[in-house]
Design a protein around this motif. Structure first.
Motif, PDB file in Angstrom:
ATOM      1  N   PRO A   1       0.805  -1.236   0.000  1.00  0.00           N
ATOM      2  CA  PRO A   1       0.000   0.000   0.000  1.00  0.00           C
ATOM      3  C   PRO A   1       0.830   1.275   0.000  1.00  0.00           C
ATOM      4  O   PRO A   1       1.931   1.332   0.544  1.00  0.00           O
ATOM      5  CB  PRO A   1      -0.811  -0.118   1.291  1.00  0.00           C
ATOM      6  N   GLU A   2       0.262   2.282  -0.655  1.00  0.00           N
ATOM      7  CA  GLU A   2       0.746   3.669  -0.595  1.00  0.00           C
ATOM      8  C   GLU A   2       2.173   3.861  -1.092  1.00  0.00           C
ATOM      9  O   GLU A   2       2.874   4.759  -0.644  1.00  0.00           O
ATOM     10  CB  GLU A   2       0.627   4.214   0.844  1.00  0.00           C
ATOM     11  N   LEU A   3       2.614   3.063  -2.025  1.00  0.00           N
ATOM     12  CA  LEU A   3       3.935   3.270  -2.605  1.00  0.00           C
ATOM     13  C   LEU A   3       3.914   4.447  -3.572  1.00  0.00           C
ATOM     14  O   LEU A   3       2.911   4.702  -4.252  1.00  0.00           O
ATOM     15  CB  LEU A   3       4.400   2.029  -3.374  1.00  0.00           C
ATOM     16  N   THR A   4       5.032   5.149  -3.651  1.00  0.00           N
ATOM     17  CA  THR A   4       5.286   6.060  -4.760  1.00  0.00           C
ATOM     18  C   THR A   4       6.377   5.405  -5.602  1.00  0.00           C
ATOM     19  O   THR A   4       7.466   5.123  -5.103  1.00  0.00           O
ATOM     20  CB  THR A   4       5.756   7.435  -4.271  1.00  0.00           C
ATOM     21  N   VAL A   5       6.058   5.130  -6.854  1.00  0.00           N
ATOM     22  CA  VAL A   5       6.957   4.369  -7.725  1.00  0.00           C
ATOM     23  C   VAL A   5       7.410   5.242  -8.886  1.00  0.00           C
ATOM     24  O   VAL A   5       6.585   5.768  -9.637  1.00  0.00           O
ATOM     25  CB  VAL A   5       6.257   3.108  -8.283  1.00  0.00           C
ATOM     26  N   VAL A   6       8.715   5.398  -9.023  1.00  0.00           N
ATOM     27  CA  VAL A   6       9.294   6.085 -10.183  1.00  0.00           C
ATOM     28  C   VAL A   6       9.959   5.024 -11.050  1.00  0.00           C
ATOM     29  O   VAL A   6      10.762   4.219 -10.554  1.00  0.00           O
ATOM     30  CB  VAL A   6      10.326   7.144  -9.756  1.00  0.00           C
ATOM     31  N   THR A   7       9.623   4.998 -12.316  1.00  0.00           N
ATOM     32  CA  THR A   7      10.169   3.979 -13.203  1.00  0.00           C
ATOM     33  C   THR A   7      10.456   4.562 -14.576  1.00  0.00           C
ATOM     34  O   THR A   7       9.839   5.550 -14.989  1.00  0.00           O
ATOM     35  CB  THR A   7       9.204   2.777 -13.334  1.00  0.00           C
ATOM     36  N   ASN A   8      11.405   3.961 -15.271  1.00  0.00           N
ATOM     37  CA  ASN A   8      11.660   4.327 -16.662  1.00  0.00           C
ATOM     38  C   ASN A   8      11.272   3.179 -17.595  1.00  0.00           C
ATOM     39  O   ASN A   8      11.789   3.052 -18.695  1.00  0.00           O
ATOM     40  CB  ASN A   8      13.130   4.711 -16.878  1.00  0.00           C
ATOM     41  N   SER A   9      10.326   2.359 -17.136  1.00  0.00           N
ATOM     42  CA  SER A   9       9.847   1.224 -17.924  1.00  0.00           C
ATOM     43  C   SER A   9       8.361   1.359 -18.202  1.00  0.00           C
ATOM     44  O   SER A   9       7.551   1.441 -17.261  1.00  0.00           O
ATOM     45  CB  SER A   9      10.106  -0.089 -17.177  1.00  0.00           C
ATOM     46  N   VAL A  10       7.986   1.372 -19.463  1.00  0.00           N
ATOM     47  CA  VAL A  10       6.573   1.441 -19.835  1.00  0.00           C
ATOM     48  C   VAL A  10       5.840   0.197 -19.343  1.00  0.00           C
ATOM     49  O   VAL A  10       4.714   0.285 -18.830  1.00  0.00           O
ATOM     50  CB  VAL A  10       6.420   1.590 -21.364  1.00  0.00           C
ATOM     51  N   GLN A  11       6.481  -0.981 -19.458  1.00  0.00           N
ATOM     52  CA  GLN A  11       5.838  -2.218 -19.012  1.00  0.00           C
ATOM     53  C   GLN A  11       5.569  -2.200 -17.512  1.00  0.00           C
ATOM     54  O   GLN A  11       4.501  -2.600 -17.041  1.00  0.00           O
ATOM     55  CB  GLN A  11       6.716  -3.430 -19.355  1.00  0.00           C
ATOM     56  N   VAL A  12       6.558  -1.725 -16.741  1.00  0.00           N
ATOM     57  CA  VAL A  12       6.382  -1.649 -15.289  1.00  0.00           C
ATOM     58  C   VAL A  12       5.253  -0.673 -14.943  1.00  0.00           C
ATOM     59  O   VAL A  12       4.395  -0.956 -14.103  1.00  0.00           O
ATOM     60  CB  VAL A  12       7.700  -1.225 -14.613  1.00  0.00           C
ATOM     61  N   ALA A  13       5.250   0.484 -15.582  1.00  0.00           N
ATOM     62  CA  ALA A  13       4.194   1.465 -15.330  1.00  0.00           C
ATOM     63  C   ALA A  13       2.822   0.877 -15.652  1.00  0.00           C
ATOM     64  O   ALA A  13       1.849   1.099 -14.907  1.00  0.00           O
ATOM     65  CB  ALA A  13       4.444   2.726 -16.151  1.00  0.00           C
ATOM     66  N   ASP A  14       2.724   0.127 -16.734  1.00  0.00           N
ATOM     67  CA  ASP A  14       1.445  -0.470 -17.122  1.00  0.00           C
ATOM     68  C   ASP A  14       0.931  -1.448 -16.065  1.00  0.00           C
ATOM     69  O   ASP A  14      -0.277  -1.543 -15.819  1.00  0.00           O
ATOM     70  CB  ASP A  14       1.582  -1.189 -18.468  1.00  0.00           C
ATOM     71  N   VAL A  15       1.857  -2.205 -15.439  1.00  0.00           N
ATOM     72  CA  VAL A  15       1.459  -3.139 -14.381  1.00  0.00           C
ATOM     73  C   VAL A  15       0.775  -2.382 -13.247  1.00  0.00           C
ATOM     74  O   VAL A  15      -0.298  -2.767 -12.773  1.00  0.00           O
ATOM     75  CB  VAL A  15       2.677  -3.918 -13.846  1.00  0.00           C
ATOM     76  N   PHE A  16       1.383  -1.289 -12.803  1.00  0.00           N
ATOM     77  CA  PHE A  16       0.809  -0.514 -11.698  1.00  0.00           C
ATOM     78  C   PHE A  16      -0.473   0.210 -12.113  1.00  0.00           C
ATOM     79  O   PHE A  16      -1.433   0.287 -11.341  1.00  0.00           O
ATOM     80  CB  PHE A  16       1.830   0.488 -11.166  1.00  0.00           C
ATOM     81  N   HIS A  17      -0.493   0.743 -13.329  1.00  0.00           N
ATOM     82  CA  HIS A  17      -1.694   1.447 -13.793  1.00  0.00           C
ATOM     83  C   HIS A  17      -2.890   0.498 -13.855  1.00  0.00           C
ATOM     84  O   HIS A  17      -4.013   0.859 -13.476  1.00  0.00           O
ATOM     85  CB  HIS A  17      -1.447   2.083 -15.157  1.00  0.00           C
ATOM     86  N   ALA A  18      -2.661  -0.730 -14.321  1.00  0.00           N
ATOM     87  CA  ALA A  18      -3.746  -1.714 -14.384  1.00  0.00           C
ATOM     88  C   ALA A  18      -4.246  -2.064 -12.984  1.00  0.00           C
ATOM     89  O   ALA A  18      -5.449  -2.246 -12.765  1.00  0.00           O
ATOM     90  CB  ALA A  18      -3.274  -2.969 -15.105  1.00  0.00           C
ATOM     91  N   ALA A  19      -3.319  -2.130 -12.022  1.00  0.00           N
ATOM     92  CA  ALA A  19      -3.689  -2.494 -10.652  1.00  0.00           C
ATOM     93  C   ALA A  19      -4.365  -1.342  -9.905  1.00  0.00           C
ATOM     94  O   ALA A  19      -5.001  -1.563  -8.876  1.00  0.00           O
ATOM     95  CB  ALA A  19      -2.448  -2.935  -9.884  1.00  0.00           C
ATOM     96  N   GLN A  20      -4.235  -0.119 -10.419  1.00  0.00           N
ATOM     97  CA  GLN A  20      -4.839   1.037  -9.763  1.00  0.00           C
ATOM     98  C   GLN A  20      -6.356   1.039  -9.859  1.00  0.00           C
ATOM     99  O   GLN A  20      -7.039   1.636  -9.023  1.00  0.00           O
ATOM    100  CB  GLN A  20      -4.312   2.343 -10.371  1.00  0.00           C
ATOM    101  N   ARG A  21      -6.873   0.392 -10.881  1.00  0.00           N
ATOM    102  CA  ARG A  21      -8.306   0.464 -11.126  1.00  0.00           C
ATOM    103  C   ARG A  21      -9.088  -0.312 -10.077  1.00  0.00           C
ATOM    104  O   ARG A  21      -8.780  -1.458  -9.768  1.00  0.00           O
ATOM    105  CB  ARG A  21      -8.639  -0.061 -12.523  1.00  0.00           C
ATOM    106  N   SER A  22     -10.126   0.294  -9.541  1.00  0.00           N
ATOM    107  CA  SER A  22     -10.992  -0.371  -8.583  1.00  0.00           C
ATOM    108  C   SER A  22     -11.798  -1.448  -9.303  1.00  0.00           C
ATOM    109  O   SER A  22     -12.256  -1.244 -10.434  1.00  0.00           O
ATOM    110  CB  SER A  22     -11.940   0.642  -7.944  1.00  0.00           C
ATOM    111  N   PRO A  23     -11.985  -2.620  -8.687  1.00  0.00           N
ATOM    112  CA  PRO A  23     -12.782  -3.683  -9.329  1.00  0.00           C
ATOM    113  C   PRO A  23     -14.183  -3.208  -9.702  1.00  0.00           C
ATOM    114  O   PRO A  23     -14.761  -3.651 -10.682  1.00  0.00           O
ATOM    115  CB  PRO A  23     -12.831  -4.783  -8.261  1.00  0.00           C
ATOM    116  N   ALA A  24     -14.735  -2.294  -8.914  1.00  0.00           N
ATOM    117  CA  ALA A  24     -16.097  -1.808  -9.188  1.00  0.00           C
ATOM    118  C   ALA A  24     -16.114  -0.715 -10.247  1.00  0.00           C
ATOM    119  O   ALA A  24     -17.172  -0.257 -10.660  1.00  0.00           O
ATOM    120  CB  ALA A  24     -16.712  -1.271  -7.897  1.00  0.00           C
ATOM    121  N   GLY A  25     -14.937  -0.268 -10.677  1.00  0.00           N
ATOM    122  CA  GLY A  25     -14.860   0.769 -11.684  1.00  0.00           C
ATOM    123  C   GLY A  25     -15.233   2.142 -11.183  1.00  0.00           C
ATOM    124  O   GLY A  25     -15.573   3.026 -11.961  1.00  0.00           O
TER     125      GLY A  25
END
Length: 290
Positions: free
Chosen positions: A122-146
């Motif tokens: 929880p509550e991480l701040t993640v800095v990355t230079n990888s598009v794939q890594v960013a996509d993993v976190f962006h996908a996980a950000q979405r609430s299941p209920a939308g």
């Protein structure tokens, strides 16, 4: 190897590659017996590995390819190698991420595996230079209920920059973004690690971006499978004394383990209990300086 008949093709090829590298070469008939698959299946696997440029086919078998120091494999080629080792490393390294901390996650396939383990911290701040890594976190950000972002989801900062063959963003834009930031911990994969060259990569621009990451981190955690030890890329970006912890896998040979223990502050082998009694083998005092 035991009975691997039901392995997925990519897992079987990773085992074949490890056998080729470990022994310096294998014969087709040896692989058919060990993997319990057909001669045709093994030959297809060898063809696929040869197309990736990681082995050379010879009469009746295969030998490893000696990579040039400037050779840079692509993300897709690397993503099929040492899969189980990367997953073990990722699970171990994820234990080092403290909720609410600021972490940097440099690009690469091991970092991609680690990102999938970190999405529930929880509550991480993640800095990355990888598009794939960013996509993993962006996908996980979405609430299941939308209904908006998931509570506790990581805040992700993508550096920007020029994309490399290994799908990392590098260059002046990435360097400028990283230069102004400060991280509690940097998780970074490597092309190679050795006593003489330290941490290295075949890409000059990536080396400079990695230097900025190392310089901006309180602690540096290298995530690298056993095949990276003794490999040297074109450009070094950090020395071993700048490494706080190295997380690797149990495929490490006894000789390599002795060398690592002698030159590194903290060696963590995924799945093994550390000797020093510290939690996860972390030396909280060992880090790269700002």
């Amino acid at each position: 190897m035991s009975d691997h008949q039901n392995l997925l093709a990519e897992q079987r090829r990773a085992l074949i590659l490890d056998e080729v590298r470990r022994r310096g070469g294998v014969r087709v008939n040896e692989l058919t017996r060990k993997l319990n698959v057909s001669d045709m299946t093994v030959r297809r696997d060898l063809d696929a590995l040869a197309r990736q440029g990681v082995i050379e086919k010879v009469h009746g078998g295969a030998v490893p390819v000696a990579e040039a120091t400037a050779h840079e494999p692509g993300f897709e080629a690397k993503s099929t190698l040492e899969l189980s080792a990367k997953q073990d490393i990722a699970r171990e390294a994820a234990r080092m991420a403290v909720p609410g901390s600021a972490i940097a996650l440099a690009g690469g396939t091991t970092a991609y595996a680690l990102a999938q383990e970190l999405v529930d911290v929880p509550e991480l701040t993640v800095v990355t230079n990888s598009v794939q890594v960013a996509d993993v976190f962006h996908a996980a950000q979405r609430s299941p209920a939308g209904s908006g972002p998931r509570p506790g989801a990581a805040t992700v900062v993508l550096t920007g920059g020029v994309r490399t063959l290994s799908d990392t963003l590098v260059g002046p834009v990435a360097d400028a973004a990283i230069r102004s930031l400060h991280f509690d911990v940097l998780f970074i994969g490597v092309h190679g690690i050795s006593v003489e060259a330290g941490l290295s990569t075949p890409n000059l621009a990536e080396a400079e971006t990695n230097r900025r990451f190392v310089h901006s981190a309180r602690r540096v955690v290298v995530i690298a499978d056993h095949t990276k030890w003794g490999t040297v890329g074109l450009s070094s970006f950090a020395s071993l004394d700048q490494v706080g912890s190295l997380v690797t896998d149990s495929g490490l040979s006894d000789r390599s383990r002795e060398e690592m223990t002698e030159h590194l502050r903290d060696l963590v082998v995924a799945g093994e209990i550390p000797d020093n009694g510290g939690e996860n083998g972390i030396d909280n005092g060992g880090s790269a300086d700002f």
